[in-house]
Design a protein around this motif. Structure first.
Motif: not given
Lengths: 255, 257
Positions: A72, A77-78, A86, A88, A90, A99-100, A102-103, A147-148, A151, B147-148, B151, B154-157, B248
């Motif tokens: 990747v 971004a997708v 897609s 989350y 929680w 979230l993304p 943080s990477r 989110r995309a 990023y 999908v989760a 996703t 797709s952000f490289g994790f 949640w």
């Protein structure tokens, strides 16, 4: 700039092997928005997964800004069609967007700030504390887009992003994408099965055929003035191009 | 909801009155089944009995330690089995063989091997209570939405990050349910081990102590009442905790419906 060179992908081996896409060649310039439209079974999602680096293609390669994609890429971004799966549940909306980041090594404060800014851009300022399941479908897809955006990708892949939304919401989000692309320098690949959408949003419409997925036509979209849902769709150029794309897609279904 | 509560209360009250009357009228031998009022009085007295409270403490200590170890073993093991197909295949026959063994049957073996009572109790509690946690973890992990996961990919994790940030939180409500089931099993095993061991204290040990002191069914039943109350309290607290932490999960199900 995105270059897809002689791309092909075969799932499995031996007699059950299935060639999903074959000999796909496509160049997308920096900042361009290309719509990919085609009937189901034309390998749209395989193509998307190859470009996203989620699967390694069996033939050919994809280059992003000159670098062949293996795994990747960092600047991609997708946005998936199924926002409810897609995002989350929680995490709060803000944390989903952050979230993304943080990477990429962003600190907490920095990620939070980028998240709020991106939410503001998609018209969801102040919704950061909420949870995705407290929002409507259209708003959830806005969160995915935020989110995309946060990023800061150079390539944005939209995988049938508005397919699950009602017509009014879909139009709002099409206009959102058009607005965002003027404010960011992103290359955008929009995968859709909505022919009107492919023409309305795209700089180019690429029509895909089936068995295996291949490119049938690559049509430039030439429309006067800024795009507007009602007037643009009424122009003769739009109507003609829409008919041409529809004809090509129909031929693929019948072939 | 209120009606249900009223009917439930009526049922309980009716049963208590019948039991009281049956014992008082001599329909059942009061030495065998003492009147409810006597049993409840004994239970209240036990709550102020330092010796009995010490036994309750012993039981709860073993229970908590055993359950904690079971969680610490079963959750990582479940994550491993659930995310690596070859580990799943390699462990499946073993799990299928070990799981149906009635854990109580292992208590004599544990007593033989482990001289320390707490160790002995902990080991049988761990054995019995790890299964619901393990099984729930494995199945919950299989059900994580692709999908989760895609996703986040797709952000490289990397796969480990996907496991930690998507699979584990998605599976957590189901793992918690497994823990709740395990908590009840653990209490059964704790008391059983105490009864069989006949040493080291605990509510089970206390009931054996009472039994050897002559016919004291009122005291015995008083202790049993407390064992039941502890079971109910544990379940109640865990359900509340699940509702809080996994808001949640239930909220999403309601919105989606």
């Amino acid at each position: 700039m995105l270059e897809i060179v002689k791309l092909g992908h075969v799932y499995g081996t031996g007699p059950t092997a299935h060639q999903a896409i074959a000999d796909i060649n496509l160049e997308v310039a920096q900042g361009e928005l290309v719509s990919l439209v085609g009937p189901s079974g034309c390998g749209k999602s395989t193509l998307l997964r190859c470009v996203a680096g989620l699967i390694q293609p069996t033939e050919g390669e994809v280059r992003l800004d000159g670098t062949p994609i293996s795994g990747v890429p960092d600047n991609l971004a997708v946005v998936f069609q199924d926002y409810s799966r897609s995002l989350y549940p929680w995490l709060s909306v803000r944390d989903n967007v952050a979230l993304p980041l943080s990477r990429k090594g962003a600190g907490r404060a920095e990620a939070r700030e980028a998240s709020e800014r991106a939410l503001g851009e998609v018209g969801l300022a102040g919704a950061g504390e909420k949870y995705p399941w407290q929002l409507s479908g259209g708003m959830q897809q806005r969160v995915s887009i935020a989110r995309a955006l946060a990023y800061t990708p150079s390539l944005l892949l939209l995988d049938e992003p508005f397919g699950a939304l009602d017509a009014q919401t879909r139009e709002d989000l099409e206009d959102l994408v058009l607005r965002l692309r003027t404010e960011h320098t992103m290359t955008i690949l929009l995968i859709t099965h909505d022919i009107d959408e492919s023409v309305y949003v795209g700089d180019r419409v690429v029509v895909l055929g089936r068995n295996p997925g291949h490119i049938v036509a690559d049509l430039p979209v030439v429309l006067e003035g800024p795009r507007e849902q009602i007037s643009t769709r009424a122009t003769p150029e739009f109507v003609a191009l829409r008919a041409q794309v529809a004809q090509l897609v129909r031929e693929q279904i019948n072939s | 909801m209120n009606r249900r509560l009223v009917r439930g209360a009526c049922g309980v009250a009716g049963f208590l009155v019948l039991a009281e009357v049956a014992s008082r009228t001599g329909l059942v031998d009061p030495d065998h089944i003492p009147p409810v009022s006597t049993v409840l009085l004994r239970a209240v007295q036990l709550a102020a009995d330092v010796e009995f409270l010490g036994h309750v403490g012993t039981t709860l200590t073993a229970w908590a330690l055993g359950l904690a170890v079971a969680i610490a073993v079963a959750v990582p093991l479940g994550l491993l089995i659930g995310s690596l197909p070859w580990v799943d295949k390699a462990t499946q026959p073993l799990v299928e063989f070990l799981r149906p063994i009635p854990s109580v049957a292992l208590i004599p073996l544990a007593i033989m091997l482990l001289p320390d009572t707490l160790q002995m109790k902990t080991s049988v509690i761990v054995y019995a209570s790890m299964w619901p946690i393990l099984i729930n973890t494995v199945y919950a992990l299989r059900d994580v939405d692709p999908v989760a996961k895609e996703t986040l990919r797709s952000f490289g994790f990397n796969p480990f990050a996907v496991l930690w940030r998507v699979s584990l939180p998605s599976a957590a409500p189901f793992i918690a349910t497994g823990v709740r089931v395990a908590a009840a099993t653990a209490l059964v095993l704790t008391v059983s081990a105490e009864i069989i061991a006949g040493r080291g204290g605990g509510i089970g040990f206390y009931t054996m102590l009472v039994r050897s002191g002559g016919i004291n069914t009122d005291l015995l039943l008083g202790a049993i009442v407390w064992a039941g109350v502890i079971g109910i309290l544990i379940n109640f607290l865990l359900v509340r905790m699940e509702r809080r932490v996994f808001r949640w999960h239930s909220a999403r199900a309601e919105v989606g419906a």
